[in-house]
Design a protein around this motif. Structure first.
Motif, PDB file in Angstrom:
ATOM      1  N   VAL A 171      -8.634  -1.348  -5.103  1.00 13.05           N
ATOM      2  CA  VAL A 171      -9.649  -0.720  -5.960  1.00 13.05           C
ATOM      3  C   VAL A 171      -9.744   0.777  -5.687  1.00 13.05           C
ATOM      4  O   VAL A 171      -9.775   1.599  -6.616  1.00 13.05           O
ATOM      5  N   THR A 172      -9.765   1.157  -4.408  1.00 13.00           N
ATOM      6  CA  THR A 172      -9.890   2.578  -4.056  1.00 13.00           C
ATOM      7  C   THR A 172      -8.670   3.361  -4.518  1.00 13.00           C
ATOM      8  O   THR A 172      -8.791   4.494  -5.010  1.00 13.00           O
ATOM      9  N   GLY A 173      -7.487   2.785  -4.373  1.00 14.86           N
ATOM     10  CA  GLY A 173      -6.268   3.443  -4.839  1.00 14.86           C
ATOM     11  C   GLY A 173      -6.334   3.755  -6.324  1.00 14.86           C
ATOM     12  O   GLY A 173      -6.003   4.871  -6.762  1.00 14.86           O
ATOM     13  N   GLN A 174      -6.792   2.778  -7.102  1.00 13.27           N
ATOM     14  CA  GLN A 174      -6.907   2.984  -8.546  1.00 13.27           C
ATOM     15  C   GLN A 174      -7.930   4.075  -8.862  1.00 13.27           C
ATOM     16  O   GLN A 174      -7.724   4.899  -9.756  1.00 13.27           O
ATOM     17  N   GLN A 175      -9.032   4.104  -8.111  1.00 12.32           N
ATOM     18  CA  GLN A 175     -10.102   5.075  -8.377  1.00 12.32           C
ATOM     19  C   GLN A 175      -9.662   6.510  -8.118  1.00 12.32           C
ATOM     20  O   GLN A 175     -10.103   7.431  -8.813  1.00 12.32           O
ATOM     21  N   ILE A 176      -8.780   6.718  -7.149  1.00 12.72           N
ATOM     22  CA  ILE A 176      -8.356   8.091  -6.838  1.00 12.72           C
ATOM     23  C   ILE A 176      -7.025   8.443  -7.509  1.00 12.72           C
ATOM     24  O   ILE A 176      -6.471   9.521  -7.283  1.00 12.72           O
ATOM     25  N   GLY A 177      -6.490   7.525  -8.331  1.00 15.29           N
ATOM     26  CA  GLY A 177      -5.278   7.815  -9.079  1.00 15.29           C
ATOM     27  C   GLY A 177      -3.995   7.639  -8.287  1.00 15.29           C
ATOM     28  O   GLY A 177      -2.959   8.219  -8.633  1.00 15.29           O
ATOM     29  N   VAL A 178      -4.025   6.822  -7.232  1.00 16.77           N
ATOM     30  CA  VAL A 178      -2.836   6.524  -6.437  1.00 16.77           C
ATOM     31  C   VAL A 178      -2.432   5.078  -6.686  1.00 16.77           C
ATOM     32  O   VAL A 178      -3.291   4.200  -6.798  1.00 16.77           O
ATOM     33  N   ASP A 179      -1.143   4.827  -6.800  1.00 11.98           N
ATOM     34  CA  ASP A 179      -0.660   3.475  -7.042  1.00 11.98           C
ATOM     35  C   ASP A 179      -1.202   2.522  -5.969  1.00 11.98           C
ATOM     36  O   ASP A 179      -0.995   2.735  -4.778  1.00 11.98           O
ATOM     37  N   LEU A 227       6.155  12.232  -2.164  1.00 11.45           N
ATOM     38  CA  LEU A 227       7.314  11.333  -2.199  1.00 11.45           C
ATOM     39  C   LEU A 227       7.002  10.087  -3.027  1.00 11.45           C
ATOM     40  O   LEU A 227       7.391   8.978  -2.674  1.00 11.45           O
ATOM     41  N   SER A 228       6.304  10.295  -4.136  1.00  6.80           N
ATOM     42  CA  SER A 228       5.868   9.151  -4.943  1.00  6.80           C
ATOM     43  C   SER A 228       7.038   8.364  -5.529  1.00  6.80           C
ATOM     44  O   SER A 228       6.881   7.208  -5.926  1.00  6.80           O
ATOM     45  N   TRP A 229       8.244   8.983  -5.564  1.00  2.00           N
ATOM     46  CA  TRP A 229       9.427   8.272  -6.055  1.00  2.00           C
ATOM     47  C   TRP A 229       9.788   7.100  -5.143  1.00  2.00           C
ATOM     48  O   TRP A 229      10.553   6.199  -5.552  1.00  2.00           O
ATOM     49  N   LEU A 267      -1.537  -8.207  -6.849  1.00  4.83           N
ATOM     50  CA  LEU A 267      -0.378  -7.338  -7.037  1.00  4.83           C
ATOM     51  C   LEU A 267       0.915  -8.099  -6.758  1.00  4.83           C
ATOM     52  O   LEU A 267       0.910  -9.154  -6.116  1.00  4.83           O
ATOM     53  N   ASP A 268       2.019  -7.555  -7.238  1.00  5.53           N
ATOM     54  CA  ASP A 268       3.327  -8.172  -7.054  1.00  5.53           C
ATOM     55  C   ASP A 268       3.695  -8.183  -5.561  1.00  5.53           C
ATOM     56  O   ASP A 268       3.842  -7.120  -4.939  1.00  5.53           O
ATOM     57  N   THR A 269       3.849  -9.378  -4.995  1.00  2.00           N
ATOM     58  CA  THR A 269       4.153  -9.506  -3.569  1.00  2.00           C
ATOM     59  C   THR A 269       5.466  -8.816  -3.217  1.00  2.00           C
ATOM     60  O   THR A 269       5.586  -8.185  -2.161  1.00  2.00           O
ATOM     61  N   MET A 270       6.444  -8.922  -4.097  1.00  2.00           N
ATOM     62  CA  MET A 270       7.748  -8.320  -3.831  1.00  2.00           C
ATOM     63  C   MET A 270       7.639  -6.796  -3.764  1.00  2.00           C
ATOM     64  O   MET A 270       8.298  -6.145  -2.932  1.00  2.00           O
ATOM     65  N   LYS A 271       6.778  -6.213  -4.601  1.00  2.00           N
ATOM     66  CA  LYS A 271       6.590  -4.760  -4.563  1.00  2.00           C
ATOM     67  C   LYS A 271       5.876  -4.330  -3.285  1.00  2.00           C
ATOM     68  O   LYS A 271       6.197  -3.287  -2.699  1.00  2.00           O
ATOM     69  N   ILE A 272       4.898  -5.112  -2.835  1.00  2.00           N
ATOM     70  CA  ILE A 272       4.222  -4.798  -1.572  1.00  2.00           C
ATOM     71  C   ILE A 272       5.224  -4.873  -0.425  1.00  2.00           C
ATOM     72  O   ILE A 272       5.266  -3.998   0.447  1.00  2.00           O
ATOM     73  N   SER A 273       6.048  -5.918  -0.447  1.00  2.00           N
ATOM     74  CA  SER A 273       7.086  -6.081   0.579  1.00  2.00           C
ATOM     75  C   SER A 273       8.019  -4.871   0.599  1.00  2.00           C
ATOM     76  O   SER A 273       8.325  -4.315   1.661  1.00  2.00           O
ATOM     77  N   ALA A 274       8.452  -4.460  -0.595  1.00  2.00           N
ATOM     78  CA  ALA A 274       9.369  -3.316  -0.677  1.00  2.00           C
ATOM     79  C   ALA A 274       8.714  -2.035  -0.172  1.00  2.00           C
ATOM     80  O   ALA A 274       9.343  -1.232   0.527  1.00  2.00           O
ATOM     81  N   MET A 275       7.422  -1.845  -0.502  1.00  2.00           N
ATOM     82  CA  MET A 275       6.737  -0.629  -0.082  1.00  2.00           C
ATOM     83  C   MET A 275       6.570  -0.582   1.429  1.00  2.00           C
ATOM     84  O   MET A 275       6.795   0.461   2.063  1.00  2.00           O
ATOM     85  N   VAL A 276       6.178  -1.704   2.022  1.00  2.00           N
ATOM     86  CA  VAL A 276       6.072  -1.759   3.489  1.00  2.00           C
ATOM     87  C   VAL A 276       7.441  -1.509   4.106  1.00  2.00           C
ATOM     88  O   VAL A 276       7.570  -0.849   5.140  1.00  2.00           O
ATOM     89  N   GLY A 277       8.479  -2.010   3.424  1.00  2.00           N
ATOM     90  CA  GLY A 277       9.850  -1.802   3.883  1.00  2.00           C
ATOM     91  C   GLY A 277      10.347  -0.381   3.708  1.00  2.00           C
ATOM     92  O   GLY A 277      11.459  -0.047   4.140  1.00  2.00           O
ATOM     93  N   ARG A 278       9.543   0.463   3.066  1.00  2.00           N
ATOM     94  CA  ARG A 278       9.865   1.890   2.951  1.00  2.00           C
ATOM     95  C   ARG A 278       8.938   2.749   3.823  1.00  2.00           C
ATOM     96  O   ARG A 278       8.945   3.966   3.725  1.00  2.00           O
ATOM     97  N   GLN A 279       8.134   2.070   4.647  1.00  2.00           N
ATOM     98  CA  GLN A 279       7.266   2.761   5.588  1.00  2.00           C
ATOM     99  C   GLN A 279       7.631   2.424   7.033  1.00  2.00           C
ATOM    100  O   GLN A 279       7.897   3.299   7.848  1.00  2.00           O
TER     101      GLN A 279
END
Length: 542
Positions: A464-472, A537-539, A185-197
């Protein structure tokens, strides 16, 4: 012989998970209930892990024992190497009398223990986490707090809890980088997501620390300072993780916190000076006027040198250069003999067993060089230098047993597939998985002591689990890292480092009991945040 991991040896995932959890139950019981010394709890948990691997998972005994030995080696180097060099630097400052000046200089900012904890445990500790990680912040900041007069149990516990906020971006962002590597996955997107948690935790951790120290009534007296520390840290953490990358959030956030809090305290003071019960009344023994800039700089020079060396060792060109002399030892009897399969791995992969002796690029080596420079600045001769080092080594004999045992435990659980069994059990929670996703990271960090290792262990499973349950999958992978930070404070490895730094060796059970409830509550908070971001809050997902 080649051996393929089996994740459900009992043909019942719940029962297999219960058996896989035996080593964790053993170490929880010994530390939290029996209050056993860390070396005993670690050794017995390691033995139980080897027995479960052999008799339940049918792992060949040679592979089980070799994986334990490999983990123990990593416990000695680089982990114990960091611990002993960090505490050695602290001991040099104490032996030369310079730490008294350090204490007096901090007192010029504030005499209040609550505010000292914010500056050192939260601010300075986060800086060290961002620059080095792997036990360095707790070893240094906990030792400093004890030197300032903190109750050792509180010093260790506060530093472990304070270390929650920065762990995901520790060691120049390596946990996030590894998460990107293992998932694709895109490292920058993971960084941003952790930065929103994590900023939500970063705001409340300073208040949490002070309430834990002094109670809510006393915490209200310094609430403005707690908010300055938390908001300045969280704001820069969010901005840097979203717009710069995973490498600098901790360093920039901690500097913002320290500078903001120091400036604020020049213009604002609490109504009362708070200290621990049974401490002497606040007095200024030292003449503040005698604290000249030269004296203060000399006293702080060990920590200034330490900081410079750690930052220098974290620069990619420097690391690349120093790594040219790394010794890569392929572990016989284990390398490529254990095969990891789906759903843990995207395709069957033979696990490498490579023990890297990066003797020059290791963080402990940077600290040891810093100790040599410190000795030169403080006028410590060779004989005294050796004597203080020998004293430090003697001080840490029990952690020299504990740390290799808990790293051996982690390696046995990982190579045998026991960790993966527990991960698959949590992954079977269906639509509730976003809530349990951070608990996978929590479990991984508890077992390994490292958010980096937890991301390497469970990152692909999260995706893999995220994809299986329909979560990003960006959210679930980020949840693994964010939840992992809550497990750091109860990892046996972290507990061993903290007790070694504060003179509490043999009291690991007391410290574990001190931190475990905070670890679980914070993990639940991260789970709720992740669940909300998945469905309401998926946005917020980049």
């Amino acid at each position: 012989m080649n051996w393929t991991q089996v994740y459900d040896p009992m043909q019942n995932l719940a029962l297999s998970s219960l058996l896989a959890a035996i080593p964790i139950i053993v170490i929880f019981y010994l530390l939290a209930i029996r209050r056993s010394p860390g070396q005993i709890a670690g050794a017995l948990a390691l033995v139980s892990a080897v027995l479960v691997a052999i008799f339940v998972y049918q792992m060949p005994p040679g592979l089980a024992i070799t994986s334990a030995a490999m983990g123990a080696l990593y416990g000695i180097f680089p982990i114990f190497w960091i611990v002993i060099t960090a505490i050695f630097i602290y001991n040099l400052t104490v032996e030369t009398g310079q730490f008294q000046i350090v204490k007096d200089s901090i007192a010029t900012i504030t005499d209040d223990r609550r505010l000292q904890a914010l500056l050192i445990a939260f601010g300075f500790g986060a800086f060290l986490e961002g620059a080095a990680g792997f036990g360095t912040p707790v070893a240094i900041s906990a030792g400093m707090l004890v030197g300032l007069g903190f109750n050792p149990l509180y010093a260790a516990g506060l530093c472990l809890i304070a270390n929650t906020a920065p762990v995901a971006f520790g060691g120049i962002g390596i946990p996030i980088i590894v998460a990107g590597q293992v998932t694709g996955l895109d490292t920058m997107k993971i960084s941003a997501m952790v930065g929103r948690q994590l900023p939500f935790l970063s705001i409340i951790i300073p208040i949490w620390l002070v309430v834990l120290m002094s109670g809510w009534k006393a915490a209200k007296e310094v609430l403005p300072a707690c908010l300055v520390a938390g908001v300045s840290f969280a704001g820069v953490q969010w901005f840097s993780s979203n717009y710069i990358g995973p490498e600098l959030p901790d360093i920039l956030s901690s500097l913002a916190c320290i500078v903001s809090l120091t400036i604020f305290l020049k213009y604002w003071k609490p109504a009362n000076i708070w200290r621990f019960e049974n401490e002497p009344a606040p007095t200024l023994v030292a003449d503040r006027a005698a604290l000249t800039l030269g004296k203060v700089l000399k006293a702080w020079s060990p920590f200034i040198i330490l900081t410079v060396m750690v930052i220098l060792w974290g620069l990619k060109p420097v690391v690349a250069s120093l790594n040219t002399v790394t010794i890569n030892w392929i572990v016989p009897g284990l390398d490529k003999l254990v095969t990891q399969v789906a759903p843990i791995a995207k395709q069957p992969v033979a696990l490498a067993a490579l023990y890297k002796i990066n003797w020059l690029s290791a963080a402990g080596t940077a600290l040891f060089i810093a100790s040599i420079l410190t000795a030169a600045v403080l006028g410590v001769g060779p004989s005294r230098f050796i004597a203080v080092f020998a004293k430090t080594f003697k001080q840490l004999l029990k952690p020299l047993i504990t740390i290799p045992c808990v790293l051996g435990l982690a390696y046995v659980m990982n190579y045998s597939g026991m960790s993966s069994t527990l991960g698959l059990f949590l992954a079977g929670s269906g639509s509730l998985f976003p809530f349990f996703s951070p608990f996978l990271g929590w479990l991984g960090v508890f077992l390994t002591g490292s958010d980096t290792s937890a991301n390497a262990l469970f990152g692909n499973l999260q995706s893999v689990t995220g994809q299986q349950i329909g979560v990003d999958p960006i959210l679930t992978v980020a949840g693994n890292s964010s939840g992992g930070v809550c497990g750091k404070m109860i990892s046996p490895q972290s507990i061993a480092v903290a007790t070694a730094a504060t003179g509490l060796v043999g009291k690991e059970g007391d410290l574990f009991s001190f931190t475990v409830k905070h670890s679980l509550v914070l993990a639940v908070i991260v789970g709720l945040i992740t669940y909300a971001q998945a469905y309401w809050l998926s946005w917020m997902i980049p």
